[in-house]
Design a protein around this motif. Structure first.
Motif, PDB file in Angstrom:
ATOM      1  N   GLY A 112      41.051  38.396  54.132  1.00  0.00           N
ATOM      2  CA  GLY A 112      41.192  37.137  54.847  1.00  0.00           C
ATOM      3  C   GLY A 112      41.615  37.321  56.282  1.00  0.00           C
ATOM      4  N   ILE A 113      42.000  36.217  56.876  1.00  0.00           N
ATOM      5  CA  ILE A 113      42.503  36.195  58.249  1.00  0.00           C
ATOM      6  C   ILE A 113      43.951  35.731  58.198  1.00  0.00           C
ATOM      7  CG2 ILE A 113      42.231  35.240  60.560  1.00  0.00           C
ATOM      8  CD1 ILE A 113      39.877  36.912  59.774  1.00  0.00           C
ATOM      9  N   GLU A 114      44.855  36.526  58.739  1.00  0.00           N
ATOM     10  CA  GLU A 114      46.265  36.151  58.829  1.00  0.00           C
ATOM     11  C   GLU A 114      46.730  36.338  60.257  1.00  0.00           C
ATOM     12  OE1 GLU A 114      48.553  36.766  54.738  1.00  0.00           O
ATOM     13  OE2 GLU A 114      47.823  38.677  55.489  1.00  0.00           O
ATOM     14  N   ASN A 115      47.297  35.261  60.809  1.00  0.00           N
ATOM     15  CA  ASN A 115      47.738  35.275  62.208  1.00  0.00           C
ATOM     16  C   ASN A 115      46.603  35.665  63.151  1.00  0.00           C
ATOM     17  OD1 ASN A 115      50.431  34.648  61.414  1.00  0.00           O
ATOM     18  ND2 ASN A 115      50.766  36.814  60.939  1.00  0.00           N
ATOM     19  N   GLY A 116      45.403  35.191  62.822  1.00  0.00           N
ATOM     20  CA  GLY A 116      44.246  35.432  63.670  1.00  0.00           C
ATOM     21  C   GLY A 116      43.626  36.807  63.542  1.00  0.00           C
ATOM     22  N   LYS A 117      44.140  37.643  62.657  1.00  0.00           N
ATOM     23  CA  LYS A 117      43.622  39.005  62.525  1.00  0.00           C
ATOM     24  C   LYS A 117      43.100  39.258  61.105  1.00  0.00           C
ATOM     25  CE  LYS A 117      46.817  40.929  65.971  1.00  0.00           C
ATOM     26  NZ  LYS A 117      47.893  41.927  66.230  1.00  0.00           N
ATOM     27  N   PRO A 118      42.032  40.043  61.006  1.00  0.00           N
ATOM     28  CA  PRO A 118      41.517  40.380  59.673  1.00  0.00           C
ATOM     29  C   PRO A 118      42.548  41.176  58.879  1.00  0.00           C
ATOM     30  CG  PRO A 118      39.940  40.982  61.388  1.00  0.00           C
ATOM     31  CD  PRO A 118      41.228  40.644  62.072  1.00  0.00           C
ATOM     32  N   THR A 119      42.632  40.885  57.582  1.00  0.00           N
ATOM     33  CA  THR A 119      43.553  41.622  56.718  1.00  0.00           C
ATOM     34  C   THR A 119      42.871  41.948  55.405  1.00  0.00           C
ATOM     35  OG1 THR A 119      45.702  41.527  55.574  1.00  0.00           O
ATOM     36  CG2 THR A 119      44.534  39.475  55.824  1.00  0.00           C
ATOM     37  N   ARG A 120      43.185  43.106  54.863  1.00  0.00           N
ATOM     38  CA  ARG A 120      42.609  43.523  53.590  1.00  0.00           C
ATOM     39  C   ARG A 120      43.619  44.393  52.866  1.00  0.00           C
ATOM     40  NH1 ARG A 120      38.810  47.587  51.387  1.00  0.00           N
ATOM     41  NH2 ARG A 120      37.341  46.521  50.000  1.00  0.00           N
ATOM     42  N   THR A 121      43.946  44.011  51.638  1.00  0.00           N
ATOM     43  CA  THR A 121      44.844  44.819  50.824  1.00  0.00           C
ATOM     44  C   THR A 121      44.225  45.024  49.446  1.00  0.00           C
ATOM     45  OG1 THR A 121      46.078  42.911  49.984  1.00  0.00           O
ATOM     46  CG2 THR A 121      46.894  43.925  52.010  1.00  0.00           C
ATOM     47  N   ILE A 122      44.505  46.179  48.882  1.00  0.00           N
ATOM     48  CA  ILE A 122      44.021  46.503  47.538  1.00  0.00           C
ATOM     49  C   ILE A 122      45.228  46.852  46.680  1.00  0.00           C
ATOM     50  CG2 ILE A 122      42.607  48.056  46.138  1.00  0.00           C
ATOM     51  CD1 ILE A 122      40.862  48.531  48.586  1.00  0.00           C
ATOM     52  N   ARG A 123      45.317  46.248  45.508  1.00  0.00           N
ATOM     53  CA  ARG A 123      46.450  46.510  44.615  1.00  0.00           C
ATOM     54  C   ARG A 123      45.942  46.791  43.210  1.00  0.00           C
ATOM     55  NH1 ARG A 123      51.887  45.445  45.051  1.00  0.00           N
ATOM     56  NH2 ARG A 123      53.024  45.507  43.079  1.00  0.00           N
ATOM     57  N   THR A 137      38.417  39.662  43.601  1.00  0.00           N
ATOM     58  CA  THR A 137      38.676  39.391  45.015  1.00  0.00           C
ATOM     59  C   THR A 137      39.324  38.017  45.160  1.00  0.00           C
ATOM     60  OG1 THR A 137      36.455  38.479  45.325  1.00  0.00           O
ATOM     61  CG2 THR A 137      36.773  40.824  45.813  1.00  0.00           C
ATOM     62  N   ALA A 138      40.182  37.891  46.166  1.00  0.00           N
ATOM     63  CA  ALA A 138      40.871  36.629  46.412  1.00  0.00           C
ATOM     64  C   ALA A 138      41.291  36.580  47.874  1.00  0.00           C
ATOM     65  CB  ALA A 138      42.096  36.505  45.498  1.00  0.00           C
ATOM     66  N   GLU A 139      41.754  35.422  48.294  1.00  0.00           N
ATOM     67  CA  GLU A 139      42.291  35.281  49.641  1.00  0.00           C
ATOM     68  C   GLU A 139      43.775  35.674  49.628  1.00  0.00           C
ATOM     69  OE1 GLU A 139      42.616  31.291  51.119  1.00  0.00           O
ATOM     70  OE2 GLU A 139      43.274  30.481  49.185  1.00  0.00           O
ATOM     71  N   PRO A 140      44.335  36.039  50.789  1.00  0.00           N
ATOM     72  CA  PRO A 140      45.771  36.380  50.832  1.00  0.00           C
ATOM     73  C   PRO A 140      46.672  35.189  50.521  1.00  0.00           C
ATOM     74  CG  PRO A 140      44.627  37.229  52.763  1.00  0.00           C
ATOM     75  CD  PRO A 140      43.663  36.310  52.063  1.00  0.00           C
ATOM     76  N   PHE A 141      46.276  33.983  50.928  1.00  0.00           N
ATOM     77  CA  PHE A 141      47.100  32.796  50.714  1.00  0.00           C
ATOM     78  C   PHE A 141      47.387  32.600  49.231  1.00  0.00           C
ATOM     79  CE2 PHE A 141      47.732  28.356  49.704  1.00  0.00           C
ATOM     80  CZ  PHE A 141      48.592  27.907  50.694  1.00  0.00           C
ATOM     81  N   HIS A 142      48.633  32.279  48.927  1.00  0.00           N
ATOM     82  CA  HIS A 142      48.990  31.919  47.560  1.00  0.00           C
ATOM     83  C   HIS A 142      50.171  30.953  47.596  1.00  0.00           C
ATOM     84  CE1 HIS A 142      52.003  35.028  48.345  1.00  0.00           C
ATOM     85  NE2 HIS A 142      52.712  34.540  47.348  1.00  0.00           N
ATOM     86  N   LEU A 143      50.153  30.008  46.686  1.00  0.00           N
ATOM     87  CA  LEU A 143      51.257  29.054  46.557  1.00  0.00           C
ATOM     88  C   LEU A 143      51.374  28.673  45.091  1.00  0.00           C
ATOM     89  CD1 LEU A 143      53.416  27.093  47.730  1.00  0.00           C
ATOM     90  CD2 LEU A 143      51.571  25.399  47.946  1.00  0.00           C
ATOM     91  N   TRP A 144      52.593  28.771  44.571  1.00  0.00           N
ATOM     92  CA  TRP A 144      52.867  28.378  43.184  1.00  0.00           C
ATOM     93  C   TRP A 144      54.090  27.478  43.232  1.00  0.00           C
ATOM     94  CZ3 TRP A 144      53.234  32.565  38.733  1.00  0.00           C
ATOM     95  CH2 TRP A 144      53.065  31.929  37.489  1.00  0.00           C
ATOM     96  N   VAL A 145      53.901  26.211  42.923  1.00  0.00           N
ATOM     97  CA  VAL A 145      54.986  25.242  42.920  1.00  0.00           C
ATOM     98  C   VAL A 145      55.356  24.949  41.470  1.00  0.00           C
ATOM     99  CG1 VAL A 145      55.773  22.970  43.679  1.00  0.00           C
ATOM    100  CG2 VAL A 145      54.119  24.239  45.068  1.00  0.00           C
ATOM    101  N   ILE A 146      56.614  25.177  41.120  1.00  0.00           N
ATOM    102  CA  ILE A 146      57.069  25.052  39.732  1.00  0.00           C
ATOM    103  C   ILE A 146      58.259  24.100  39.672  1.00  0.00           C
ATOM    104  CG2 ILE A 146      57.983  26.287  37.719  1.00  0.00           C
ATOM    105  CD1 ILE A 146      56.671  28.848  38.821  1.00  0.00           C
ATOM    106  N   GLU A 147      58.126  23.066  38.869  1.00  0.00           N
ATOM    107  CA  GLU A 147      59.286  22.213  38.586  1.00  0.00           C
ATOM    108  C   GLU A 147      60.141  22.946  37.564  1.00  0.00           C
ATOM    109  OE1 GLU A 147      58.280  18.317  37.280  1.00  0.00           O
ATOM    110  OE2 GLU A 147      57.301  17.740  39.143  1.00  0.00           O
ATOM    111  N   GLY A 148      61.219  23.513  38.044  1.00  0.00           N
ATOM    112  CA  GLY A 148      62.043  24.311  37.145  1.00  0.00           C
ATOM    113  C   GLY A 148      63.474  24.385  37.616  1.00  0.00           C
ATOM    114  N   SER A 149      64.366  24.600  36.673  1.00  0.00           N
ATOM    115  CA  SER A 149      65.796  24.674  36.968  1.00  0.00           C
ATOM    116  C   SER A 149      66.155  26.018  37.593  1.00  0.00           C
ATOM    117  CB  SER A 149      66.582  24.495  35.669  1.00  0.00           C
ATOM    118  OG  SER A 149      66.315  25.586  34.791  1.00  0.00           O
TER     119      SER A 149
END
Length: 466
Positions: free
Chosen positions: A77-88, A240-252
């Motif tokens: 993806g693009i992060e802060n205007g620059k191409p990024t690529r990570t492999i895990r 393959t996926a984009e770098p962006f991720h968000l997980w919102v959890i209603e939890g204590s």
């Protein structure tokens, strides 16, 4: 010759207890939740693995087990205007159990002392009650399977409240945790299970309402050869996926402490109400995807990126978001517009090939959940039909014909939906098919045929544009 990927060839020797049972082995969960848990294992003391349960009869158990649960996630993806690529390399998955082959083995997973979490993603249609399900045999629905599993755990540990689990569904429906809990209790009543078990579910089992956000195109079939050469392994489960991720959890705080994502620097938010996040994401990002697919596909486009690079289709999508979706949302205008612009930027990610046909899975239920609320509120608030959303609905109805301009469309939906659509289109006559489809309240939870001018507008759009 490339090495086959498994724990031996990858020299993976770490052994961790299974803390998570996961219903679903698809691309999203493997590139999102299992990726999160893999990072938790690296950066915190979570020290837990995932045992996947195959949720339907035909699944990926064989392929995943052949690789000992290992696979690579590639983030482009693009992060802060620059191409990024990570492999895990993900090693948090121990494998997949197919309950359709061994129901007792499935139930036995509930006896695990270390088990703490249930995670699921069985699509919007997955959290449903099936009256024909029984406790003695494998239930057809996910909540039925889960009820049987939880009841087995309840009995095995003699109702010990400390053995109750934290359940984090990722299905994209409103109040998914609450809905799942409600359906489990419906099964408990249907199967005449004990009041003690119902109390164990009501009082001690934690159900979290959640929201997930990451674009996951999945397996890179067009470039897999080059990727495998780069990896040095024959990995047939690359995601393959984009770098962006968000997980919102209603939890204590208790849930947050047991799932310590903050310590790992992950964008996982524990909140008291995920509704604002959900509404914004489902209506704009998911709604835009669902609106886009049939329109772009019938125009001959095949990926999200191609679609937003096409001037006509991008203009259609932008107009839909800013003029028909955003006006229906009760959130700050600047916040909505900022999010919408980020969505269009994510759709244009040059490093991701997101196939429209893969997004089209279960499009009828997706339209109901993701787009119809915008349609309804636009009609009520503005007093007229949202023309672009109606065009998307017209294209969707044509899409479900299963053929367009001599080309077969590989539809993917429930048998009930596909059978109905086939019957509706049997005479190849939109004047016959459209009213039948619009009036199917099982599809929309509303009789759309009753909306003044809608049928006529859809038929006009079909005639003039398609």
């Amino acid at each position: 010759m490339l090495k086959k990927l498994n724990r031996s060839t990858a020299n993976i020797t770490t052994v961790r207890p299974v803390k998570v049972l996961q219903f679903g082995e698809g691309n999203f969960l493997r590139a999102f939740t299992d990726w999160v848990i893999d990072i938790l294992n690296e950066k915190t003391d979570f020290n837990g693995n995932v045992q996947i349960i195959q949720p339907i009869a035909q699944g990926m158990a064989t392929q995943i087990n052949e690789q000992d649960g290992l696979y690579h996630v590639i983030l482009n993806g693009i992060e802060n205007g620059k191409p990024t690529r990570t492999i895990r390399l993900i090693d948090s998955v121990v494998g997949v159990l197919n309950p359709y082959l061994d129901y007792n083995a499935f139930l036995k997973t509930a006896e695990n002392e270390s088990l703490e979490f249930i995670i699921s993603n069985t699509t919007e249609a997955g959290i449903a009650f099936e009256e024909s399900d029984t406790l003695e045999t494998l239930a057809s629905s996910f909540p039925g399977k889960l009820t049987a599993l939880l009841y087995h755990r309840f009995k095995h540990f003699s109702g010990d409240p400390t053995k109750a689990l934290i359940i984090i569904p990722c299905e994209l429906i409103d109040k998914n945790g609450s809905k799942l809990k409600e359906t489990i209790l419906q099964y408990a009543n249907h199967w005449s299970l004990s009041d003690e078990f119902k109390e164990w579910i009501e009082v001690h089992t934690t159900f979290c309402n959640t929201l997930v956000d990451r674009i996951v195109p999945g397996f890179p079939k067009e470039t897999i050869g080059e990727i495998q050469e780069e990896l040095g392994y024959s990995d047939n489960l690359v995601v393959t996926a984009e770098p962006f991720h968000l997980w919102v959890i209603e939890g204590s705080e208790k849930v947050a402490n047991r799932f310590p994502t903050e310590k790992a620097g992950l964008d996982v938010k524990f909140v008291t109400d995920q509704t604002p996040y959900r509404t914004r994401k489902v209506r704009i990002l998911n709604g835009a995807h669902t609106v886009l697919v049939p329109v772009a596909y019938l125009r001959g486009l095949r990926t999200v990126r191609e679609s937003v690079e096409d001037k006509t289709t991008r203009a259609f999508l932008t107009q839909t978001i800013f003029e028909e979706i955003i006006p229906t949302l009760d959130l700050p205008q600047d916040e909505l517009e900022e999010f919408a612009n980020s969505v269009l930027e994510r759709f244009a990610n040059p490093y991701i090939r997101h196939e429209l046909i893969s997004i089209s899975l279960n499009s009828i239920s997706k339209f109901k959940v993701r787009v119809f609320p915008s349609f309804l509120e636009y009609v009520q608030g503005i007093g007229k039909l949202p023309v672009n959303i109606v065009e998307s609905l017209a294209a969707l109805i044509l899409f479900y014909k299963g053929e367009y301009k001599g080309e077969t469309i590989p539809l993917s939906d429930t048998d009930e939906v596909l059978d109905f659509m086939k019957l509706a289109w049997k005479d190849n006559d939109p004047y016959s098919a459209v009213p039948k489809i619009l009036s199917n309240t099982k599809f929309w939870d509303h009789d759309l045929y009753m909306y003044k001018g809608l049928t006529e507008l859809i038929l006009k759009i079909m005639e003039e544009k398609y």
